[in-house]
Write a protein that holds these residues in place. Structure first.
Motif: not given
Lengths: 106, 517, 154
Positions: B212-234
């Protein structure tokens, strides 16, 4: 190009006059966490659930380290009774220690 | 005809075959792995990722995984690799395996015989030999000493040829990376891209970050693609836990994914105007981008759309009134965008700069495994939203723009067309949004399961792949689209003049942070 | 705009000129950021936030700079480039750590690849919380740094 320029002159000033005027962010804006610890039983779920480890239970109450806070709102979701995300964004400080805010226990 | 017969595989190649959802999983011996992957590639399989995991504690060996897209079908090939095995490099037969093998070498210490360029990729000039961060016995809290060694750049010799090193700190507000040019006069003879400066160790961190904390880490992999990364992670975690996301949440995710595409593409288009010194539309373009960031905030509370994706759905609902306001603002933004695009494309001096500049041919884009708008501008017709639909894209009607000239002009026009499609998709999603809850409870995640998740980020196909652990991923492989596209830069700049480099770079608009992890 | 607020804008402009004898030149350095902060730093120069109206501008070289605006948790690979950039800034100079990562290492602090927050490498004059901080917050942070500078030059 001329059309675009004419239109752009018609826009008037689009500049947000901060800091000469105060700035009110949109209603949904996630600012810094605010806590009211009246009735808090110090269960510690907020601190355990913070993804950045910015919250900790201290003797005086609850310490929030704004320097590591990522403004995600998890703390407010975990404990809506005592924590809400406010609208403050003017949080800059000269010293690192100044960023550590303590909410006094209720 | 069976799948194997269809693609010309002789039975002994795969030891085992099974289905995992819509993914065909094959297990091969370590001796046959390279042949099997190469055969699949020859049959039209595009390499999506090649990565390893340290399963020595559980299974006595490392595991090596290749994920391919074979004409719309996802195929995963796995083999077990005992410590000390010398593997055969895939690169001579599958060119796009290049950086993946170098990364595996850096992170796990597995060697690939026959790799044309076995230099370190992310671990640097002073990283000691024999220390491999993604091995399970690497302790992240122990400080790794510095052991200086030399990184040899490819050199070009000749009369009048000189080297220009650029970076890592660049002249603008941009991420750090090193570019080493070999030039003769103004034209660029060769470019070597060297990244890894913002390697933060995301994959290792993920292994100790609860889901559940990993979502926030995923958002910060590439900051201007926060939604793309967090969606893929989720999505990956949802698949591991067999959690089904409510339909309304899928629609909301679709709106967010497209709003992210809007602000990044509009910024890139304004950037092209800026880099061709076309200041007036550039200024207008950046104000338009600001309007989208403002709209993002009104809708979600976050200008970069953070803190709204969650495992099982989304954290916040969009109410009817908000949706109506957003729709009307989008109409205005769309009109402004069309005027901006028209001004830019009406300028002969701008077109002169962008037409024919920075050409990436279809053949090279295919060979390198390029993805996203860059691939589509070089004639490759691919888009995850259409080819492997996720979120609510199955219900959306949209086009995938493809152009063939492969130059800065094509990449800019592809992005412009994608902006138009994004406006249309957001409208459809807000108009047709079903009712219901926005988040499901997440079931317990059993360890040892594998899941793959693909998303069409603004920069192209993005992959998150995971083996589940107890409370956190056992292994989390992130493959940002930029990882596939950086080598395209080396090809595209050849023959162009040095002052056109920033323009070509802007037309690729790649993420350094997404590449470096 | 009333007289009082207009005067505040004037005062800010005057202060900058007083301290530096000219406008404030800012050099941005990404020492390990996810690039979210870069989106907001770029927004500072658009017509809506327009920091140039205060005489603040972003410069291409550290040798032209008065202030380094640093984003990101300092990675192992950016430590030396960051130090070299700092050394290239002619005195008098200031450093502002922007965002959670620069202020504390953020979510990346425990990583093997991260050295630490900016203040583990350079002296920091002001910290701007946020992830990323919005443009108005960055402007406020720069002002806080300027206040400190005023103290230092007495």
């Amino acid at each position: 190009m001329r059309k675009l320029l004419r239109r752009m002159f018609g826009y008037g000033s689009r500049t947000v006059p901060y800091p000469t005027e105060a700035f009110t962010p949109p209603a949904a804006f996630i600012g810094r966490p605010e806590a009211d610890l009246d009735g808090c039983d110090r269960c510690g779920r907020c601190a355990a659930g913070c993804p950045a480890g910015s919250l900790s239970l201290v003797d005086e109450g609850l310490q929030l380290d704004l320097g590591s806070c990522i403004f995600c709102g998890e703390c407010a979701r975990i404990c809506p009774e005592h924590i809400a995300m406010g609208k403050d964004f003017e949080l800059a400080a000269r010293g690192r220690e100044e960023l550590k805010v303590v909410f006094a226990r209720g | 005809m069976s799948f194997e017969e269809e693609i010309g595989l002789t039975p002994p190649m795969a030891e085992r075959m099974e289905r995992r959802g819509d993914v065909l999983c094959m297990t091969a011996s370590k001796e046959r792995f390279a042949d099997l992957v190469a055969t699949l590639h020859q049959a039209g399989g595009r390499l999506i990722s090649l990565h390893a995991a340290d399963e020595r504690a559980r299974a006595g060996a490392f595991s090596l995984h290749a994920i391919l897209d074979l004409s719309g079908r996802l195929v995963e090939v796995k083999c077990m690799v005992p410590d000390g095995t010398l593997l055969q490099s895939l690169v001579p037969r599958v060119h796009s395996a290049n950086w993946y093998e170098r990364e595996i070498q850096d992170m796990f210490g597995l060697s690939f015989q026959g790799h044309p360029d076995p230099r370190p990729l992310v671990l640097y000039d002073d990283w000691p030999q024999g220390v491999f961060p993604l091995r399970k016995d690497f302790e992240p809290s122990v400080k790794v000493p510095r052991a200086p060694r030399e990184y040899r750049f490819r050199r070009m010799e000749g009369e009048g040829v000189y080297e220009i090193p650029v970076g890592p700190v660049h002249a603008g507000v941009i991420e750090p990376g090193h570019f080493r040019f070999s030039v003769a006069g103004e034209p660029i003879m060769a470019l070597e891209v060297r990244l890894g400066y913002v390697h933060r160790g995301v994959e290792k961190l993920s292994e100790s970050t609860p889901y559940h904390k990993g979502v926030f880490l995923a958002e910060r992999i590439s900051g201007d693609n926060s939604v793309a990364h967090s969606t893929a992670y989720c999505q990956a975690v949802e698949r591991l836990s067999e959690t089904s996301v409510p339909e309304r949440a899928e629609y909301i995710r679709t709106v967010l994914l497209e709003m992210e595409r809007l602000y990044t593409h509009i910024g890139d288009i304004a950037g092209i105007a800026l880099d061709t010194a076309f200041a007036v539309p550039a200024a207008d373009g950046y104000v338009l981008r600001e309007s989208v960031l403002d709209l993002n905030e009104r809708l979600t509370g976050s200008r970069l759309l953070r803190s709204i994706n969650a495992i099982g759905g989304v954290n916040k609902d969009i109410d009817r009134e908000e949706a109506a306001k957003v729709l009307s603002r989008l109409v205005d933004l769309r009109q402004r965008f069309e005027r901006l695009a028209a001004t830019m494309l009406a300028s002969n001096s701008m077109l002169d700069r962008v037409e024919g500049t920075g050409v990436l041919s279809w053949e090279r884009a295919q060979q390198l495994g390029c993805v996203g708008p860059i691939a589509r501008a070089s004639g490759i017709n691919m888009d995850v939203r259409r080819d492997h639909p996720y979120a609510a894209y199955r219900d959306m009607s949209f086009q995938v723009p493809v152009r063939v000239s492969g130059d800065v002009d094509a990449r800019t026009r592809v992005r412009m067309d994608e902006v138009r499609e994004s406006f249309a998709i957001i409208e459809q999603a807000l108009d047709g949004m079903p009712g219901g809850p926005v988040r499901s409870d997440v079931k317990a995640i059993p360890p040892g399961r594998t899941a793959v998740s693909l998303v069409e980020a603004p920069r192209g196909e993005l992959m998150h792949w995971m083996i589940s652990g107890e409370d956190a991923p056992f292994r989390h492989k992130v493959r940002d689209p930029s990882f596939c596209n950086w080598l395209g830069m080396e090809v595209a700049v050849r023959g162009n003049i040095v002052p056109d480099f920033p323009l070509i770079n802007k037309s690729f608009s790649l993420s350094y942070a997404g590449n470096d992890l | 705009m009333d007289e009082a607020t207009e005067r505040m804008g004037e005062q800010l402009r005057e202060r900058i000129v007083q301290l530096f004898g000219r406008s404030l030149a800012i050099r941005e350095v990404d020492a390990g950021s996810c690039n979210g902060c870069e989106v907001e730093v770029n927004a500072l120069t658009n017509a809506v936030h327009d920091i140039e109206r205060f005489g603040m501008h972003i410069v291409a070289s550290p040798r032209h700079a008065d202030m380094l605006l640093v984003t990101g948790a300092v990675t192992r690979n950016m430590e030396m480039p960051l130090i070299r950039t700092y050394r290239a800034v002619p005195p008098p100079k200031m450093v502002v750590a922007m965002g959670s990562c620069a202020a504390s290492g953020g979510m990346f602090a425990p990583s093997y690849a991260v050295i630490g927050p900016v203040d583990s490498i350079l002296p920091v004059d002001a910290y701007i919380p946020g992830c990323p901080p919005r443009p108005q917050a960055i402007i406020q942070g720069i002002m806080v740094a300027l206040d400190r500078w005023e103290e230092r030059s007495r």
